[in-house]
Scaffold this active site. Sequence first.
Site, PDB file in Angstrom:
ATOM      1  N   TYR A   1       0.832  -1.201   0.000  1.00 11.51           N
ATOM      2  CA  TYR A   1       0.000   0.000   0.000  1.00 11.51           C
ATOM      3  C   TYR A   1       0.871   1.257   0.000  1.00 11.51           C
ATOM      4  O   TYR A   1       1.889   1.321   0.692  1.00 11.51           O
ATOM      5  CB  TYR A   1      -0.924   0.032   1.211  1.00 11.51           C
ATOM      6  CG  TYR A   1      -2.043  -0.976   1.191  1.00 11.51           C
ATOM      7  CD1 TYR A   1      -2.314  -1.753   0.071  1.00 11.51           C
ATOM      8  CD2 TYR A   1      -2.853  -1.157   2.307  1.00 11.51           C
ATOM      9  CE1 TYR A   1      -3.347  -2.680   0.070  1.00 11.51           C
ATOM     10  CE2 TYR A   1      -3.891  -2.071   2.315  1.00 11.51           C
ATOM     11  CZ  TYR A   1      -4.131  -2.838   1.199  1.00 11.51           C
ATOM     12  OH  TYR A   1      -5.157  -3.749   1.202  1.00 11.51           O
TER      13      TYR A   1
ATOM     14  N   GLY B   1     -23.236   2.907  -1.838  1.00 13.81           N
ATOM     15  CA  GLY B   1     -23.239   3.991  -0.858  1.00 13.81           C
ATOM     16  C   GLY B   1     -24.134   5.150  -1.225  1.00 13.81           C
ATOM     17  O   GLY B   1     -23.912   6.277  -0.783  1.00 13.81           O
TER      18      GLY B   1
END
Length: 323
Positions: free
Chosen positions: A53, A219
């Site tokens: 990451y 969402g």
Amino acid sequence: MQYTHLGRSGLSVSRLCLGTMNFGPQTEESAAHSIMDSALDSGINFFDTANVYGGHDNRGWTEEILGRWFAKGGERRERVVLATKLYGTMTDRPNESKLSALNIRRALDASLKRLQTDYIDVYQFHHVDRNTPWDEIWQAIEVAVQQGKILYSGSSNFAGWHIAQAQEAAARRNYNGLVSEQSIYNLLTRNVELEVIPAAQQYGLGLIPWSPLHGGLLGGVLKKERDGVRRLEGRAAETLKKHEDQIRQYEDLADDLGYEPGDVGLAWLLHQPAVTAPIVGPRTQEQLDAAIRALDVTLDADALKRLDDIFPGHRTAPEDYAW
């Protein structure tokens, strides 16, 4: 905050897992530190990261951000169940990817240095390595456990038979093996119900779903587009077009229930018996607050059935497609 055991282990983790993939590339460091403090204050004790990451040119950046946050003290490290992952390529040199014994040793030590800690609670395989024998993998992990560098092992993006293969190899060595599996799982993507979830339940793994709102499509994306808050492009726009009717029905159902769509999507996962903790990856404090709100959402049998009608799932294989 609600807590549960991670799989068959005695490790207690929060019902939400803080994903940190956006820390660095999307969320600058001071804001990331503030989000992590807020997560701890809310009772979230389960944090997930990975050695890759940080972006293509900044692999390891996110772990470094967590490390500097731990270094602030205040028992931050002691209060966190820390999970990180290895597998992805860190450099262009040989043996700096996948799950060889050599890479496990090197990647683990590098993550510990970046994270400024001397142990990882849950060390996860980011993908299955088809070219490394499980006896080699487990021997390397057993050494790391004996050294006190890791406590538990987990997998990510494994098929059901990979879980079985890993657990049977571990059993032959009298080792506990995996305690968790991290897979994509949400109302739009339910493939893991075929074989991954049955395997996880059979072998006592806790399921940690990633992308619980399918990149934001669950969402309230249609409402946000109507309000001019968000405009999707590329692959996300194509996926929305393909599933627009389902998502519209889903958002209407959320309105009927009196909740935000994202609250319903997360709550649905929390109602699934195999799920330990969905991974929420907030870029902002507001997104973290919204995720925590989902813990207070209760879906009755009728609401769960209506969601299944909108987004049909799978039965366990082979009954899903055969008798």
